[in-house]
Design a protein around this motif. Structure first.
Motif, short mmCIF file in Angstrom:
data_model
loop_
_atom_site.label_atom_id
_atom_site.label_comp_id
_atom_site.label_asym_id
_atom_site.label_seq_id
_atom_site.Cartn_x
_atom_site.Cartn_y
_atom_site.Cartn_z
N TYR A 133 0.83 -1.21 0.00
CA TYR A 133 0.00 0.00 0.00
C TYR A 133 0.87 1.26 0.00
O TYR A 133 0.39 2.36 -0.29
N ILE A 134 2.17 1.10 0.35
CA ILE A 134 3.14 2.19 0.14
C ILE A 134 4.07 1.67 -0.96
O ILE A 134 4.94 0.83 -0.70
N GLN A 153 9.09 3.29 10.02
CA GLN A 153 7.63 3.13 10.03
C GLN A 153 7.04 3.22 11.44
O GLN A 153 7.40 4.12 12.17
N SER A 154 6.21 2.26 11.81
CA SER A 154 5.46 2.40 13.06
C SER A 154 6.33 2.35 14.32
O SER A 154 5.84 2.70 15.40
N LYS A 202 6.48 5.40 16.29
CA LYS A 202 5.38 5.81 17.18
C LYS A 202 5.81 5.76 18.64
O LYS A 202 5.35 6.54 19.47
N ASN A 233 -2.60 3.90 14.42
CA ASN A 233 -2.45 5.15 13.68
C ASN A 233 -3.24 6.32 14.30
O ASN A 233 -2.72 7.43 14.38
N GLU A 242 4.68 7.45 0.83
CA GLU A 242 3.79 7.42 2.00
C GLU A 242 2.71 8.51 1.88
O GLU A 242 1.53 8.27 2.11
N TYR A 251 3.81 13.09 10.62
CA TYR A 251 3.64 11.63 10.76
C TYR A 251 4.26 10.89 9.58
O TYR A 251 4.98 9.90 9.76
N CYS A 294 7.65 8.35 9.95
CA CYS A 294 7.61 6.95 9.50
C CYS A 294 8.72 6.66 8.49
O CYS A 294 9.07 5.50 8.26
N TYR A 343 0.23 -4.92 17.28
CA TYR A 343 -1.16 -4.74 16.83
C TYR A 343 -2.05 -5.88 17.25
O TYR A 343 -1.96 -6.35 18.39
N SER A 346 6.76 -3.32 15.90
CA SER A 346 7.03 -3.64 14.50
C SER A 346 6.75 -2.44 13.60
O SER A 346 6.07 -1.50 14.01
N GLY A 347 7.27 -2.52 12.39
CA GLY A 347 6.96 -1.51 11.37
C GLY A 347 6.72 -2.21 10.04
O GLY A 347 7.27 -3.29 9.80
N VAL A 348 5.92 -1.59 9.16
CA VAL A 348 5.58 -2.26 7.90
C VAL A 348 6.73 -2.37 6.90
O VAL A 348 6.59 -3.06 5.89
N GLY A 369 0.63 -7.21 9.53
CA GLY A 369 1.62 -6.17 9.19
C GLY A 369 2.91 -6.33 9.96
O GLY A 369 3.72 -5.40 10.05
O1 DON Z 1 0.61 4.69 8.82
C1 DON Z 1 1.14 3.94 8.01
O2 DON Z 1 0.47 3.41 7.18
C2 DON Z 1 2.62 3.60 8.02
N1 DON Z 1 3.40 4.63 7.58
C3 DON Z 1 3.08 3.04 9.32
C4 DON Z 1 2.38 1.76 9.55
C5 DON Z 1 3.15 0.68 10.20
O3 DON Z 1 4.36 0.59 10.20
C6 DON Z 1 2.30 -0.36 10.76
N2 DON Z 1 3.11 -1.45 11.24
N3 DON Z 1 3.19 -2.56 11.22
#
Ligand code: DON
Length: 331
Positions: free
Chosen positions: A40-41, A76-77, A80, A129, A173, A204, A208, A256, A272-274, A310
């Motif tokens: 999605y990114i 990424q996340s 946060k 988010n 993003e 934001y 990320c 999550y 974690s991050g995406v 994710g």
């Molecule tokens: O908000 C978003 O879609 C992303 N930039 C960050 C999301 C993310 O990393 C979720 N993690 N697993």
């Protein structure tokens, strides 16, 4: 695959532990095919889907590195956690917690359902988010770059260098941000944002897109494992109360809608991050037998193929394996 928990008392040498981790990384790399890159990114689809790397950095001075540890990727996340820490350091914990709750949702990280279904007074937690965007709106500064400065300064203090922004990821993003903009409008309607929505979202997207490495994640995880203290210098980088609160959030919300399973099977605070990163904090443990990294460690993982929640699919399984063999669980 070797099953490493025999002769721990006598053989906790770097070489011995390294062999185990190399073997485990080799094994779990095959699991990357069970996941998919975040699409999605669009920029995130450029990663190598079969990559897997881990760094375990101990308080005892031992560091184990294995697999694809030279990759750079966006935080990424995981950002946060640090946005929350900076907001708490700048504004005070009660100020922040008056505006965002500390409850897990059981929903996807970018879910909108509770914003619509339940008239919210404040978002559920700072790691989904909705909560993260609310926290970002509390960062000090008038522009997105001013707001980011606190995060950059904190990361620089811990990493010993100022990380860069991945401009391509940031633009990607930003261009694929319909859902986050949707969340932003719900938050605006609820009246919880403390800054202009456009500036908050820009901040934001940029936070990320900060570029990091597996080693950075291990260092960040280690500082949190030590309740905010840099044990090599004795400096308190993050106030203890805030570092501990950040770990509570990581444990209950950091993975999550897989956070419960992760707590049950891995048992340590993690985020974690995406882009495929995971940062984990293993505090010092007291056990009768001698175990690897008993004085505590930070763990950085990179594996960009993700599961449905994710989270890095192979990275999560690798962490679970290491944690169960070396008894990392805090419970
Ligand atoms: O908000 C978003 O879609 C992303 N930039 C960050 C999301 C993310 O990393 C979720 N993690 N697993």
């Amino acid at each position: 695959m070797v099953q490493g928990s025999t002769n721990l008392n006598t053989e906790l040498t770097q070489e011995w532990l390294q062999n185990y981790v190399d073997d485990w990384v080799r094994f779990y790399r095959k699991h990357t095919v069970d996941g998919e890159l975040a699409s999605y990114i669009p920029q995130l689809t450029k990663a190598d889907p079969n990559a897997l790397g881990v760094i375990i950095m101990g308080n005892n001075g031992m560091t184990i590195k294995s697999g694809d540890v030279d990759a750079t990727f966006s935080i990424q996340s995981i950002s946060k956690v640090f946005a929350f820490i900076v907001a708490c350091m700048d504004r005070g914990v009660s100020y922040v917690l008056n505006r965002v709750d500390v409850e897990p949702t059981g929903h996807a990280f970018n879910s909108i359902i509770h914003l619509e279904m339940r008239k919210i007074e404040k978002p559920f937690n700072p790691l989904i988010n909705a909560g993260a965007i609310t926290v970002t709106s509390m960062l000090q500064g008038r522009t997105s770059d001013e707001k980011l400065e606190g995060i950059f300064q904190l990361l620089e203090k811990i990493l010993g260098r100022r990380p860069e922004l991945d401009v391509d990821v940031y633009e990607s993003e930003r261009e694929s941000s319909i859902r986050n903009r949707g969340i932003g409008y719900f938050l605006l309607e609820a009246g919880v944002l403390e800054s202009d929505l456009g500036i908050t979202l820009e901040t934001y997207f940029k936070q990320c897109s900060i570029k990091i490495t597996v080693e950075d994640l291990a260092k960040l995880g280690l500082i949190l494992a030590n309740d905010g203290m840099d044990k090599t210098t004795g400096e308190e980088i993050i106030p203890r109360q805030i570092a501990r609160l950040a770990k509570v959030l990581m444990l209950t919300c950091g993975m999550y809608d897989a956070s419960g399973k992760f707590a049950a099977y891995v048992g340590v605070p993690a985020k974690s991050g995406v882009a495929g990163g995971i940062m984990a904090s293993v505090p010092p443990r007291i056990r009768e037998e001698v175990l690897p990294f008993m004085d505590g460690c930070g763990v950085g993982v990179y594996g960009p193929a993700l599961d449905e929640q994710g989270n890095s699919v192979a990275g999560t399984r690798l962490l679970r394996h290491i944690a169960s063999h070396w008894d990392f669980s805090i419970f």
